[in-house]
Design a protein around this motif. Structure first.
Motif, PDB file in Angstrom:
ATOM      1  N   VAL A  14      11.249   6.676  13.603  1.00 52.42           N
ATOM      2  CA  VAL A  14      11.003   6.461  12.181  1.00 52.42           C
ATOM      3  C   VAL A  14       9.549   6.028  12.059  1.00 52.42           C
ATOM      4  CG1 VAL A  14      11.688   5.183  10.121  1.00 52.42           C
ATOM      5  CG2 VAL A  14      13.406   5.754  11.873  1.00 52.42           C
ATOM      6  N   LEU A  15       8.731   6.882  11.443  1.00 49.75           N
ATOM      7  CA  LEU A  15       7.305   6.629  11.328  1.00 49.75           C
ATOM      8  C   LEU A  15       7.005   6.055   9.946  1.00 49.75           C
ATOM      9  CD1 LEU A  15       5.986  10.051  12.716  1.00 49.75           C
ATOM     10  CD2 LEU A  15       6.689   8.041  14.012  1.00 49.75           C
ATOM     11  N   PHE A  16       6.340   4.914   9.915  1.00 53.56           N
ATOM     12  CA  PHE A  16       5.849   4.360   8.663  1.00 53.56           C
ATOM     13  C   PHE A  16       4.400   4.810   8.549  1.00 53.56           C
ATOM     14  CE2 PHE A  16       9.542   1.894   9.474  1.00 53.56           C
ATOM     15  CZ  PHE A  16      10.041   1.559   8.225  1.00 53.56           C
ATOM     16  N   CYS A  17       4.111   5.541   7.493  1.00 52.66           N
ATOM     17  CA  CYS A  17       2.824   6.212   7.359  1.00 52.66           C
ATOM     18  C   CYS A  17       2.098   5.719   6.111  1.00 52.66           C
ATOM     19  CB  CYS A  17       3.049   7.718   7.256  1.00 52.66           C
ATOM     20  SG  CYS A  17       4.006   8.395   8.639  1.00 52.66           S
ATOM     21  N   GLU A  18       0.945   5.071   6.320  1.00 53.63           N
ATOM     22  CA  GLU A  18       0.142   4.612   5.195  1.00 53.63           C
ATOM     23  C   GLU A  18      -0.669   5.790   4.660  1.00 53.63           C
ATOM     24  OE1 GLU A  18      -3.321   1.383   4.309  1.00 53.63           O
ATOM     25  OE2 GLU A  18      -1.678   0.776   5.634  1.00 53.63           O
ATOM     26  N   VAL A  19      -0.561   6.013   3.368  1.00 56.29           N
ATOM     27  CA  VAL A  19      -1.222   7.147   2.735  1.00 56.29           C
ATOM     28  C   VAL A  19      -2.696   6.813   2.515  1.00 56.29           C
ATOM     29  CG1 VAL A  19      -1.268   8.686   0.735  1.00 56.29           C
ATOM     30  CG2 VAL A  19       0.932   7.868   1.644  1.00 56.29           C
ATOM     31  N   PRO A  36       0.835  -1.197   0.000  1.00 58.46           N
ATOM     32  CA  PRO A  36       0.000   0.000   0.000  1.00 58.46           C
ATOM     33  C   PRO A  36       0.878   1.259   0.000  1.00 58.46           C
ATOM     34  CG  PRO A  36       0.154  -0.836   2.232  1.00 58.46           C
ATOM     35  CD  PRO A  36       0.901  -1.809   1.339  1.00 58.46           C
ATOM     36  N   PRO A  37       0.350   2.371  -0.503  1.00 58.06           N
ATOM     37  CA  PRO A  37       1.142   3.605  -0.516  1.00 58.06           C
ATOM     38  C   PRO A  37       1.617   3.946   0.895  1.00 58.06           C
ATOM     39  CG  PRO A  37      -0.887   3.882  -1.762  1.00 58.06           C
ATOM     40  CD  PRO A  37      -0.987   2.565  -1.053  1.00 58.06           C
ATOM     41  N   THR A  38       2.938   4.028   1.059  1.00 60.12           N
ATOM     42  CA  THR A  38       3.526   4.228   2.385  1.00 60.12           C
ATOM     43  C   THR A  38       4.710   5.171   2.291  1.00 60.12           C
ATOM     44  OG1 THR A  38       2.893   1.961   2.991  1.00 60.12           O
ATOM     45  CG2 THR A  38       4.524   3.039   4.390  1.00 60.12           C
ATOM     46  N   LEU A  39       4.771   6.099   3.237  1.00 56.89           N
ATOM     47  CA  LEU A  39       5.894   7.019   3.366  1.00 56.89           C
ATOM     48  C   LEU A  39       6.615   6.749   4.677  1.00 56.89           C
ATOM     49  CD1 LEU A  39       4.209  10.423   2.403  1.00 56.89           C
ATOM     50  CD2 LEU A  39       5.680   8.994   0.968  1.00 56.89           C
ATOM     51  N   LEU A  40       7.876   7.099   4.703  1.00 54.96           N
ATOM     52  CA  LEU A  40       8.686   7.053   5.913  1.00 54.96           C
ATOM     53  C   LEU A  40       8.963   8.496   6.312  1.00 54.96           C
ATOM     54  CD1 LEU A  40      11.695   4.809   6.508  1.00 54.96           C
ATOM     55  CD2 LEU A  40      12.015   7.266   6.630  1.00 54.96           C
ATOM     56  N   VAL A  41       8.717   8.839   7.572  1.00 47.94           N
ATOM     57  CA  VAL A  41       8.943  10.186   8.092  1.00 47.94           C
ATOM     58  C   VAL A  41       9.756  10.055   9.377  1.00 47.94           C
ATOM     59  CG1 VAL A  41       7.865  12.290   8.979  1.00 47.94           C
ATOM     60  CG2 VAL A  41       6.729  10.993   7.150  1.00 47.94           C
ATOM     61  N   CYS A  42      10.863  10.776   9.462  1.00 46.99           N
ATOM     62  CA  CYS A  42      11.706  10.729  10.662  1.00 46.99           C
ATOM     63  C   CYS A  42      11.534  12.001  11.477  1.00 46.99           C
ATOM     64  CB  CYS A  42      13.169  10.567  10.274  1.00 46.99           C
ATOM     65  SG  CYS A  42      13.514   9.056   9.372  1.00 46.99           S
ATOM     66  N   ILE A  43      11.320  11.827  12.790  1.00 44.06           N
ATOM     67  CA  ILE A  43      11.162  12.965  13.700  1.00 44.06           C
ATOM     68  C   ILE A  43      12.099  12.770  14.888  1.00 44.06           C
ATOM     69  CG2 ILE A  43       9.591  14.285  15.165  1.00 44.06           C
ATOM     70  CD1 ILE A  43       7.259  13.214  13.592  1.00 44.06           C
ATOM     71  N   ASN A  44      12.844  13.814  15.221  1.00 47.21           N
ATOM     72  CA  ASN A  44      13.698  13.784  16.404  1.00 47.21           C
ATOM     73  C   ASN A  44      12.811  13.627  17.639  1.00 47.21           C
ATOM     74  OD1 ASN A  44      15.336  14.673  18.699  1.00 47.21           O
ATOM     75  ND2 ASN A  44      16.799  15.338  17.145  1.00 47.21           N
ATOM     76  N   ARG A  45      13.171  12.708  18.508  1.00 44.45           N
ATOM     77  CA  ARG A  45      12.362  12.470  19.711  1.00 44.45           C
ATOM     78  C   ARG A  45      12.388  13.652  20.670  1.00 44.45           C
ATOM     79  NH1 ARG A  45      14.595   7.168  19.417  1.00 44.45           N
ATOM     80  NH2 ARG A  45      15.772   7.485  21.313  1.00 44.45           N
ATOM     81  N   ASN A  46      13.348  14.561  20.521  1.00 44.39           N
ATOM     82  CA  ASN A  46      13.396  15.761  21.352  1.00 44.39           C
ATOM     83  C   ASN A  46      12.581  16.913  20.771  1.00 44.39           C
ATOM     84  OD1 ASN A  46      15.054  14.735  23.404  1.00 44.39           O
ATOM     85  ND2 ASN A  46      16.877  15.072  22.161  1.00 44.39           N
ATOM     86  N   ALA A  47      12.034  16.744  19.575  1.00 45.04           N
ATOM     87  CA  ALA A  47      11.211  17.798  18.970  1.00 45.04           C
ATOM     88  C   ALA A  47       9.987  18.025  19.844  1.00 45.04           C
ATOM     89  CB  ALA A  47      10.796  17.405  17.555  1.00 45.04           C
ATOM     90  N   TYR A  48       9.611  19.287  20.010  1.00 42.59           N
ATOM     91  CA  TYR A  48       8.523  19.624  20.921  1.00 42.59           C
ATOM     92  C   TYR A  48       7.229  18.888  20.581  1.00 42.59           C
ATOM     93  CZ  TYR A  48       5.566  22.306  17.832  1.00 42.59           C
ATOM     94  OH  TYR A  48       4.685  22.641  16.848  1.00 42.59           O
ATOM     95  N   ALA A  49       6.965  18.599  19.312  1.00 39.80           N
ATOM     96  CA  ALA A  49       5.692  18.001  18.897  1.00 39.80           C
ATOM     97  C   ALA A  49       5.767  16.489  18.686  1.00 39.80           C
ATOM     98  CB  ALA A  49       5.199  18.669  17.626  1.00 39.80           C
ATOM     99  N   HIS A  50       6.917  15.893  18.921  1.00 43.76           N
ATOM    100  CA  HIS A  50       7.090  14.465  18.672  1.00 43.76           C
ATOM    101  C   HIS A  50       5.969  13.630  19.294  1.00 43.76           C
ATOM    102  CE1 HIS A  50       8.448  10.438  19.877  1.00 43.76           C
ATOM    103  NE2 HIS A  50       9.031  10.416  18.684  1.00 43.76           N
ATOM    104  N   ASP A  51       5.738  13.820  20.577  1.00 46.28           N
ATOM    105  CA  ASP A  51       4.750  12.995  21.278  1.00 46.28           C
ATOM    106  C   ASP A  51       3.337  13.212  20.762  1.00 46.28           C
ATOM    107  OD1 ASP A  51       6.870  12.015  22.722  1.00 46.28           O
ATOM    108  OD2 ASP A  51       6.452  13.196  24.517  1.00 46.28           O
ATOM    109  N   ALA A  52       3.020  14.417  20.308  1.00 46.81           N
ATOM    110  CA  ALA A  52       1.689  14.691  19.751  1.00 46.81           C
ATOM    111  C   ALA A  52       1.475  13.901  18.460  1.00 46.81           C
ATOM    112  CB  ALA A  52       1.511  16.181  19.498  1.00 46.81           C
TER     113      ALA A  52
END
Length: 169
Positions: A137-142, A52-68
């Motif tokens: 590393v977030l695997f995101c289904e489009v 299925p259409p899938t993207l990978l998105v990386c977010i620093n765990r220290n980023a203020y919005a990571h947990d959201a």
């Protein structure tokens, strides 16, 4: 007297310098839900598969919005055009919901805000998360892909600066 400092190993410094020379599209990721409405500017986005259409998105765990992002379980990936540099800087440097007032947003199927004039917006559900070093590393289904209209150029981050990419033809 002792000082506590965090040293960056030489190989990490070389890696960072090398990565600054790997050009990447500038994207604004946004989310809304129980964890609140948040957005970040990121360049670490790539396709994984189309079935299925899938993207990978990386977010620093220290980023203020990571947990959201993790709590909401949804996000939009908005590819930015050369006209979005100021918006990108606002989402890279500041926090707070007021940054969303700088542009027009549309809510898609997941409830994530999608930039109305983005060249493309991918509305996604986060289906898997891997932790590696400082990042998630977030695997995101489009869920949906909205292609913008009009002739626009791209925006690339290269050598620690923005560069417009002209659309030809």
């Amino acid at each position: 007297m002792t000082h506590s400092t965090t040293e960056i190993p030489p190989q990490a410094s070389a890696f960072r310098e090398g990565m600054s020379r790997l050009g990447a599209a500038v994207n604004l990721i946004a989310t809304d839900g129980p964890g609140g409405k948040h957005g970040l500017t990121v360049s670490a986005v790539c396709s994984v598969t189309d079935r299925p259409p899938t993207l990978l998105v990386c977010i620093n765990r220290n980023a203020y919005a990571h947990d959201a992002f993790v709590q909401n379980g949804v996000l939009s990936v908005n590819v930015l055009s050369d006209s979005h540099q100021d918006l990108s800087q606002a989402f890279a440097r500041w926090s707070g919901e007021d940054r969303f007032a700088r542009a027009v947003w549309v809510t898609r199927e997941t409830g994530s805000p999608c930039l109305a004039d983005a060249p493309v917006c991918f509305d996604c559900r986060i289906v898997n998360i891997l932790e590696r070093g400082t990042h998630s590393v977030l695997f995101c289904e489009v869920v949906s892909t909205v292609i913008g209209s009009g002739r626009v150029g791209g925006l690339i981050w290269f050598s620690r600066d923005y560069h417009p990419v002209e659309k030809r033809g």
